[in-house]
Design a protein around this motif. Structure first.
Motif, PDB file in Angstrom:
ATOM      1  N   THR A 173      29.475   7.585  -9.745  1.00 51.02           N
ATOM      2  CA  THR A 173      30.549   8.228  -8.974  1.00 51.02           C
ATOM      3  C   THR A 173      30.593   9.746  -9.148  1.00 51.02           C
ATOM      4  O   THR A 173      31.570  10.382  -8.767  1.00 51.02           O
ATOM      5  N   VAL A 174      29.528  10.324  -9.725  1.00 50.32           N
ATOM      6  CA  VAL A 174      29.506  11.772  -9.950  1.00 50.32           C
ATOM      7  C   VAL A 174      29.279  12.498  -8.624  1.00 50.32           C
ATOM      8  O   VAL A 174      28.451  12.090  -7.808  1.00 50.32           O
ATOM      9  N   TRP A 175      30.017  13.587  -8.414  1.00 46.29           N
ATOM     10  CA  TRP A 175      29.876  14.387  -7.190  1.00 46.29           C
ATOM     11  C   TRP A 175      28.728  15.372  -7.356  1.00 46.29           C
ATOM     12  O   TRP A 175      28.516  15.940  -8.434  1.00 46.29           O
ATOM     13  N   VAL A 176      27.964  15.583  -6.285  1.00 47.55           N
ATOM     14  CA  VAL A 176      26.788  16.452  -6.302  1.00 47.55           C
ATOM     15  C   VAL A 176      26.981  17.536  -5.247  1.00 47.55           C
ATOM     16  O   VAL A 176      27.293  17.239  -4.083  1.00 47.55           O
ATOM     17  N   MET A 177      26.808  18.803  -5.661  1.00 45.16           N
ATOM     18  CA  MET A 177      26.921  19.919  -4.727  1.00 45.16           C
ATOM     19  C   MET A 177      25.725  19.929  -3.779  1.00 45.16           C
ATOM     20  O   MET A 177      24.629  19.506  -4.148  1.00 45.16           O
ATOM     21  N   PRO A 178      25.899  20.398  -2.536  1.00 47.91           N
ATOM     22  CA  PRO A 178      24.772  20.479  -1.589  1.00 47.91           C
ATOM     23  C   PRO A 178      23.634  21.314  -2.170  1.00 47.91           C
ATOM     24  O   PRO A 178      23.846  22.404  -2.726  1.00 47.91           O
ATOM     25  N   GLY A 179      22.413  20.795  -2.053  1.00 50.17           N
ATOM     26  CA  GLY A 179      21.237  21.499  -2.538  1.00 50.17           C
ATOM     27  C   GLY A 179      20.831  21.156  -3.955  1.00 50.17           C
ATOM     28  O   GLY A 179      19.710  21.480  -4.371  1.00 50.17           O
ATOM     29  N   GLU A 180      21.727  20.511  -4.751  1.00 45.65           N
ATOM     30  CA  GLU A 180      21.352  20.137  -6.115  1.00 45.65           C
ATOM     31  C   GLU A 180      20.375  18.957  -6.085  1.00 45.65           C
ATOM     32  O   GLU A 180      20.525  18.031  -5.290  1.00 45.65           O
ATOM     33  N   SER A 181      19.387  18.986  -6.978  1.00 45.43           N
ATOM     34  CA  SER A 181      18.347  17.956  -6.991  1.00 45.43           C
ATOM     35  C   SER A 181      18.714  16.752  -7.836  1.00 45.43           C
ATOM     36  O   SER A 181      18.064  15.714  -7.751  1.00 45.43           O
ATOM     37  N   ALA A 182      19.736  16.877  -8.694  1.00 45.43           N
ATOM     38  CA  ALA A 182      20.130  15.763  -9.554  1.00 45.43           C
ATOM     39  C   ALA A 182      21.615  15.874  -9.846  1.00 45.43           C
ATOM     40  O   ALA A 182      22.205  16.964  -9.798  1.00 45.43           O
ATOM     41  N   CYS A 183      22.240  14.720 -10.141  1.00 44.45           N
ATOM     42  CA  CYS A 183      23.654  14.729 -10.501  1.00 44.45           C
ATOM     43  C   CYS A 183      23.803  15.059 -11.980  1.00 44.45           C
ATOM     44  O   CYS A 183      22.803  15.255 -12.696  1.00 44.45           O
ATOM     45  N   ALA A 184      25.035  15.092 -12.476  1.00 44.76           N
ATOM     46  CA  ALA A 184      25.282  15.455 -13.863  1.00 44.76           C
ATOM     47  C   ALA A 184      24.703  14.449 -14.845  1.00 44.76           C
ATOM     48  O   ALA A 184      24.473  14.764 -16.009  1.00 44.76           O
ATOM     49  N   GLN A 240      18.259  13.081  -6.766  1.00 44.44           N
ATOM     50  CA  GLN A 240      18.797  12.807  -5.439  1.00 44.44           C
ATOM     51  C   GLN A 240      17.673  12.783  -4.402  1.00 44.44           C
ATOM     52  O   GLN A 240      16.711  13.551  -4.498  1.00 44.44           O
ATOM     53  N   PRO A 241      17.753  11.872  -3.424  1.00 46.18           N
ATOM     54  CA  PRO A 241      16.714  11.830  -2.386  1.00 46.18           C
ATOM     55  C   PRO A 241      16.750  13.083  -1.529  1.00 46.18           C
ATOM     56  O   PRO A 241      17.792  13.750  -1.401  1.00 46.18           O
ATOM     57  N   ALA A 242      15.612  13.398  -0.935  1.00 46.41           N
ATOM     58  CA  ALA A 242      15.532  14.585  -0.079  1.00 46.41           C
ATOM     59  C   ALA A 242      16.402  14.383   1.156  1.00 46.41           C
ATOM     60  O   ALA A 242      16.569  13.258   1.642  1.00 46.41           O
ATOM     61  N   PRO A 243      16.969  15.466   1.714  1.00 48.18           N
ATOM     62  CA  PRO A 243      17.743  15.337   2.947  1.00 48.18           C
ATOM     63  C   PRO A 243      16.897  14.731   4.059  1.00 48.18           C
ATOM     64  O   PRO A 243      15.679  14.902   4.113  1.00 48.18           O
ATOM     65  N   ALA A 244      17.564  14.017   4.959  1.00 44.99           N
ATOM     66  CA  ALA A 244      16.848  13.329   6.037  1.00 44.99           C
ATOM     67  C   ALA A 244      16.019  14.295   6.874  1.00 44.99           C
ATOM     68  O   ALA A 244      14.939  13.972   7.340  1.00 44.99           O
ATOM     69  N   ALA A 245      16.531  15.507   7.067  1.00 41.91           N
ATOM     70  CA  ALA A 245      15.824  16.464   7.922  1.00 41.91           C
ATOM     71  C   ALA A 245      14.538  16.948   7.281  1.00 41.91           C
ATOM     72  O   ALA A 245      13.609  17.371   7.956  1.00 41.91           O
ATOM     73  N   LEU A 246      14.475  16.893   5.918  1.00 44.83           N
ATOM     74  CA  LEU A 246      13.299  17.385   5.228  1.00 44.83           C
ATOM     75  C   LEU A 246      12.299  16.287   4.928  1.00 44.83           C
ATOM     76  O   LEU A 246      11.158  16.556   4.602  1.00 44.83           O
ATOM     77  N   ALA A 247      12.752  15.021   5.006  1.00 43.01           N
ATOM     78  CA  ALA A 247      11.851  13.911   4.692  1.00 43.01           C
ATOM     79  C   ALA A 247      10.900  13.657   5.837  1.00 43.01           C
ATOM     80  O   ALA A 247      11.232  13.845   7.000  1.00 43.01           O
ATOM     81  N   ALA A 248       9.683  13.269   5.519  1.00 42.24           N
ATOM     82  CA  ALA A 248       8.703  12.967   6.557  1.00 42.24           C
ATOM     83  C   ALA A 248       9.139  11.745   7.336  1.00 42.24           C
ATOM     84  O   ALA A 248       9.577  10.763   6.743  1.00 42.24           O
ATOM     85  N   PRO A 249       9.050  11.771   8.653  1.00 46.43           N
ATOM     86  CA  PRO A 249       9.492  10.624   9.440  1.00 46.43           C
ATOM     87  C   PRO A 249       8.528   9.450   9.278  1.00 46.43           C
ATOM     88  O   PRO A 249       7.351   9.631   9.036  1.00 46.43           O
TER      89      PRO A 249
END
Length: 492
Positions: free
Chosen positions: A13-24, A29-38
């Motif tokens: 349940t930890v909150w993650v700021m936009p752009g962070e690669s891992a939670c506390a 964290q998975p890559a954003p959908a726009a950056l992931a290869a289709p």
């Protein structure tokens, strides 16, 4: 801000700021959908020669785990019902997985349960009931084993284990202390309340911005009071859910397969009381044995019972008072239990135990089907062995059949106390049935071509058939190994 979305930690349940690669907690964290290869469709265009190959999104393979939900440490009387959901199991495992549970907690509905896979590939949940009444406060273990055997005779057994930690709190423990104790030992715990219930946030003072996620589902109450006093926050939830990884363990490699693999069979004996007629000793090696009505095409029962009169079986009439699934016999801690699952009921030593209430079987126990009409079918426990239980009919059908229910894949040591009157010493191993000589300890595989001459304890003229009902030419040859038992006292 988004909550942690790591696929292996769905309840973080930890909150993650936009752009962070891992939670506390360090969950990547998975890559954003726009950056992931289709993902490329099967009929997509072929890359030009020399062009870089498209990078496909890696597929995460689910791992076997149990999802446990519904735990409420403050439940009245210490009675609890845990909902266990099986997830991430390999596709090649059996359609039914046996769950064995053991604990110092009082398990109310037995130690053996089964997960069943639906035609859509989903697993039906198992509900584990227990009580902590009379126990000291503290944490208690529930040891869990899962066993899966593929649907082929002699298939290898796969085993997974896990340990659940259950908290029995002090009577004066606060909700905050209870949940902090659980959060200290479970890294992927979710505290929640679900479905048509109340979620409440109380705050009359203070300023600034606070990001809070409070949910309420499943007839419970979740509340968060920010005005509980200086330096204090009153936080309470009605239930706890978490995931528990299942660890697969190695099992001993099986010996060579049995020459006649079978999970059920039959000894065809001469009937001394009725010359020219056969007496059938049904052999069943299953994890759970279903008693039910014998009727053409019946596939629900392992032990198929029919009412017997003075002249033999009576297919109609009172036989219809036996349900297609009338009772279940399972292995318990100190022997075997029987459970009524029928429409018409049954009597155990003259008393109705109640529906879905397991009752221990002991030598001499009489099982009467049904509870409302006497004389339909009567069985008696004639022996309780380390690897099985022996039942024979105590009604006019006693000259027709008896039943020997035994644990699958469980050997025996040759000791004199195992011998039963008029019955050879048998066991199930390597996918088939064996005869054990109580003196020499030699094991002989049972096959239809076996010569029984010289086998210790073997009734004269007995023949083995690799099907439980050899007199039924239209029935199945032999069910898949599960567990059944069959027995008889005096076979004459």
């Amino acid at each position: 801000m988004n909550r942690c979305s790591h696929p292996d930690h769905p309840h973080c349940t930890v909150w993650v700021m936009p752009g962070e690669s891992a939670c506390a907690h360090g969950h990547v964290q998975p890559a954003p959908a726009a950056l992931a290869a289709p993902d490329l469709p099967a009929s997509g265009p072929i890359a030009a020669p020399g062009a870089p190959a498209p990078q496909l999104r890696p597929q995460l393979r689910p791992h076997p785990h149990l999802h446990i939900s519904g735990f409420d440490p403050r439940a009245a009387g210490g009675r609890q019902v845990l909902k266990l959901e099986l997830r991430g199991m390999p596709l090649e495992c059996a359609a039914q997985v046996t769950l064995l549970a053991s604990s110092r907690l009082q398990l109310e509905n037995g130690e053996r349960h089964s997960f069943t896979r639906t035609v859509r590939g989903e697993w039906l949940p198992v509900f584990l009931e227990f009580s902590s009444r009379g126990l000291e406060h503290g944490q208690y273990r529930i040891e869990v084993e899962l066993h899966s055997r593929a649907d082929e005779p002699g298939a290898a057994l796969r085993t997974w284990i896990a340990t659940l930690l259950i908290l029995a709190p002090r009577a004066d423990a606060s909700l905050h202390e209870i949940h902090q104790t659980f959060l200290a030992t479970h890294k992927n715990v979710r505290v929640h309340a679900d479905d048509a219930s109340i979620a409440r946030v109380g705050a009359r003072t203070g300023g600034g911005r606070v990001d809070i996620d409070v949910r309420a589902t499943n007839a419970g109450i979740a509340h968060l009071d920010l005005d509980a006093g200086p330096g204090k926050i009153d936080l309470g939830f009605s239930s706890i859910a978490w995931d528990e990884d299942l660890l697969e363990v190695d099992v001993p490699v099986q010996a060579a397969l049995h020459p006649c693999p079978a999970g059920a069979g039959c000894l065809v004996l001469e009937n001394a009381g009725h010359p020219g007629q056969a007496h059938y000793l049904r052999l069943l090696a299953l994890d759970e044995c279903v008693l039910g009505r014998d009727e053409p095409g019946a596939a629900l029962a392992d032990i198929r019972l029919m009412h017997h009169g003075e002249t033999g079986p009576v297919p109609e009439g009172l036989t219809r008072r036996i349900s297609s699934r009338h009772a279940l016999i399972r292995r318990a801690r100190d022997g075997y239990d029987i459970e009524d699952v029928s429409r018409y009921g049954l009597l155990v030593d003259g008393a109705w135990p109640g529906k879905h209430t397991p009752v221990a079987l002991r030598p001499g126990t009489r099982i009467e089907l049904t509870a409302s009409i006497p004389g339909v079918a009567l069985l008696e426990v004639t022996a309780l062995l380390p690897n099985g239980i022996i039942l024979h009919r105590a009604d006019p059908g006693m000259g027709h059949e008896a039943f020997y229910l035994m644990d699958p894949e469980r050997g025996l040591e040759p000791t004199p106390r195992l011998a039963a009157p008029g019955l050879p010493l048998l066991f199930h191993r390597d996918g088939g049935f064996w005869h054990l000589d109580p003196v020499s300890g030699d094991a002989t595989a049972l096959t239809p071509t076996l010569s029984t001459a010289g086998l210790s304890g073997w009734p004269p003229g007995a023949q083995f058939a690799a099907r439980p009902y050899p007199e039924d030419r239209t029935g199945p040859s032999s069910p898949v190994p599960r567990m059944q038992e069959s027995g008889t006292g005096a076979l004459s």
